[in-house]
Each structure stands twice: as structure tokens, then as C-alpha cells.
Write an enzyme that holds these catalytic residues in place. Structure first.
Site, PDB file in Angstrom:
ATOM      1  N   LEU A  46     118.199 -36.655  -0.493  1.00 25.61           N
ATOM      2  CA  LEU A  46     119.003 -36.056  -1.558  1.00 25.61           C
ATOM      3  C   LEU A  46     118.135 -35.012  -2.254  1.00 25.61           C
ATOM      4  O   LEU A  46     116.970 -35.272  -2.558  1.00 25.61           O
ATOM      5  CB  LEU A  46     119.426 -37.113  -2.582  1.00 25.61           C
ATOM      6  CG  LEU A  46     120.637 -37.990  -2.266  1.00 25.61           C
ATOM      7  CD1 LEU A  46     120.816 -39.026  -3.377  1.00 25.61           C
ATOM      8  CD2 LEU A  46     121.906 -37.167  -2.118  1.00 25.61           C
ATOM      9  N   ASP A  47     118.701 -33.839  -2.531  1.00 21.83           N
ATOM     10  CA  ASP A  47     117.969 -32.795  -3.249  1.00 21.83           C
ATOM     11  C   ASP A  47     117.569 -33.293  -4.641  1.00 21.83           C
ATOM     12  O   ASP A  47     118.233 -34.176  -5.206  1.00 21.83           O
ATOM     13  CB  ASP A  47     118.834 -31.548  -3.410  1.00 21.83           C
ATOM     14  CG  ASP A  47     119.107 -30.864  -2.076  1.00 21.83           C
ATOM     15  OD1 ASP A  47     118.300 -31.046  -1.155  1.00 21.83           O
ATOM     16  OD2 ASP A  47     120.123 -30.159  -1.980  1.00 21.83           O
TER      17      ASP A  47
END
Length: 304
Positions: A46-47
Site C-alpha cells: 500500500l502506498d
């Protein structure tokens, strides 16, 4: 000088609610320290801007993490229409503007057009590797690397809030989908720009955000309470068929041998195997042409 807590063998899966501002690896390491786990890995990046469901695998569970990376996902995304960002999200600079007075019907039509099997070009600001380096390292230097389009599936896009230039959508999609690229493509279909201002992963492989735990909540628990939140390693492979084997066949597998198996079972996908007492042994493949089982990934522990 403070002594670091001793690491210990921990096996299982933690459903972590990753906070905004942390990379997936930083969140993983914080969770690992809380559990004092010897070995840990996550199941899909996940960013830093994104929040939400990040399954973390400890110990033996890391052997089966890949099977969750390949699973379908669900996200809640907040878009700002009329502005293009250099990164596709709120962390970048605004590099272009266009009309933002989008009507709900225009937005609905664009979402419907992209709800299908589509091809998507991964963004430069992504963790995809090129010659051993993630693409975002090239992007930060202004270098653009050619990327091949990928086949993905958008199962559904539900509009939960719309007040242009803001739009909030719930997306169900296949692995490998970039929601920032999807938001840009929705805007492109209308003839404008868009970028993400928030992104939250809400589901992966049947797990939901409601089952997850924050780092803050975990920090308030004692070790036994934290351990009680771990799911068994085989939750990562529940979508595969199940087989119970006798002790002799289990022993053969553990010694690298291939026990005979003649029952009618699919050879198209891995099979999860258990001992007679219900212990998860690991994954095997069925070699139908010779009627034998071959080990793919086996647990090293006697329990779990």
C-alpha cells in the site's frame, strides 16, 4: 544503552490497518517489533498515502503470502476532479487543470465504461521494478520508463459520494489494479483530469477492514492478547481444496517423497493438506499422470 527485546518464533497472520503516512514496510516492521517476531512479510504494498487492510505474515505464514497477493481487492477512493497531479495522488504537484464542473451522469457513465475487463498501464509512481529498482525512483529523477499495459478486471465501481470536484467511489478489482490510474482513466473518459486525495483498502481475499487492528490498539495490549489476534497460517490458502492425509503420507511429504494418491481430485490448483488430527501440513500439487502428491510449501512447525 537499552537492550532490544529478544525475538521469538511467531507464526500466523495479522490483519493490520495501515495508517496514512507510513510505507507498507515501515508498518510491517512496527508490527514485527510489537510481536517480537523473528520473521515477517506483507501481502501486497500500500502506498504511504493509502490506509487500510494490510495482512502481515509472521514466521511460517510468509511461505503462503504469495497466494494472498494474487487475490481480488476492494478500495474506497476519494478523487478530486479537474486537476492532474505529477504522482496521481495528493503527494504530487498539480501539473494540469481542466473543467471540474462534472455532472453526476457524466461521472456515472465513465465509471460504467471502465467496469469490465480492461487494459491498464501501471503508473510511474509505483513499486513495480525495472532493472532492480522501483519505478518511483526513476520518476523522482524525471525519467520515464516504458510500461506494458496489463489485463485487469474492474468488477464494480459504486459512487458513494459525489459533489464535484469531489467524488468517492468503492472499487472491487482484480490483483494488479492501480486505483490512481483508474481515477485518471475515469476522468479521461469525461475529458478532464483527476487525482486521488485519499485511498483505503477495505477488503482482500475475503478479509475485511472490520477485522483489522491498528498499531495503536496493538501497542496497548500485552503479548498474550496480541498473540490471540493472530489468524492461523492456513487462512491464506482457504480458497484451495482441502485434503486429509494419514500419518504415513504426511511423513513421506516431510521427507521429500511423493505419496500415492488415486482419488478423483483436481490437478489444476494447489491442494491444502492436513493430518488426521487437523494440523495444517502445507500445500501440495497432484501429479495426476503418476497418481502422486508433490509438496509445494510445507509447514516446519508441529502446530498451527
Amino acid at each position: 544503552m537499552t537492550n532490544k527485546p529478544a525475538k521469538r518464533p511467531v507464526n500466523g497472520v495479522l490483519l493490520l490497518d495501515k495508517p496514512e503516512g507510513l510505507s507498507s514496510n515501515t508498518a510491517l516492521q512496527k508490527a514485527r517489533r510489537l510481536f517480537r517476531a523473528e520473521k515477517a512479510g506483507h501481502t501486497g504494498v500500500l502506498d504511504p498515502l493509502a490506509t487500510g487492510l494490510l495482512p502481515v505474515c509472521f514466521g511460517e505464514a510468509t511461505k503462503f503470502a504469495q497466494y494472498l497477493i494474487d487475490a481480488d481487492k476492494a478500495y474506497t477512493a476519494t478523487l478530486k476532479l479537474g486537476e492532474a497531479s505529477s504522482t496521481g495522488d495528493a503527494e504530487g504537484e498539480i501539473v494540469a487543470t481542466a473543467r471540474a464542473d462534472i455532472s453526476l451522469s457524466e461521472f456515472q457513465t465513465a465509471c460504467q465504461a471502465l467496469t469490465d475487463n480492461i487494459r491498464q498501464v501501471p503508473p510511474m509512481f509505483s513499486a513495480l521494478k525495472h532493472e532492480g529498482k522501483p519505478l518511483y525512483e526513476y520518476a523522482r529523477k524525471g525519467i520515464v520508463i516504458e510500461r506494458k499495459a496489463r489485463d485487469i478486471t474492474i468488477y464494480s465501481i459504486d459512487i458513494t459520494e459525489f459533489n464535484a470536484p469531489k467524488a468517492v467511489i468503492d472499487v472491487r478489482c482484480s490483483k494488479g489494479t492501480y486505483i490512481r490510474t483508474l481515477s485518471e482513466d475515469i476522468a479521461k473518459h469525461i475529458g478532464t483530469f483527476a487525482h486521488l486525495t485519499a485511498l483505503r483498502r477495505t477488503e482482500t481475499a475475503g478479509f475485511t477492514i472490520a477485522q483489522s487492528h491498528t498499531l495503536e490498539a496493538l501497542a496497548e495490549l500485552d503479548e498474550a492478547e496480541r498473540d490471540a489476534l493472530l489468524l492461523p497460517c492456513d487462512v491464506l490458502v482457504q480458497h484451495f481444496p482441502k485434503l486429509e492425509l494419514n500419518d504415513y503420507a504426511v511423513t513421506m511429504l516431510k521427507h521429500g517423497q511423493r505419496p500415492q494418491f488415486t482419488e478423483d481430485i483436481s490437478a489444476e490448483q494447489p491442494i491444502r493438506v492436513y493430518s488426521r488430527d487437523g494440523a495444517f501440513i502445507g500445500l501440495v500439487e497432484y501429479q495426476k499422470e503418476i497418481g502422486r502428491l508433490k509438496a509445494l510449501r510445507l509447514m516446519n512447525t508441529a502446530d498451527k
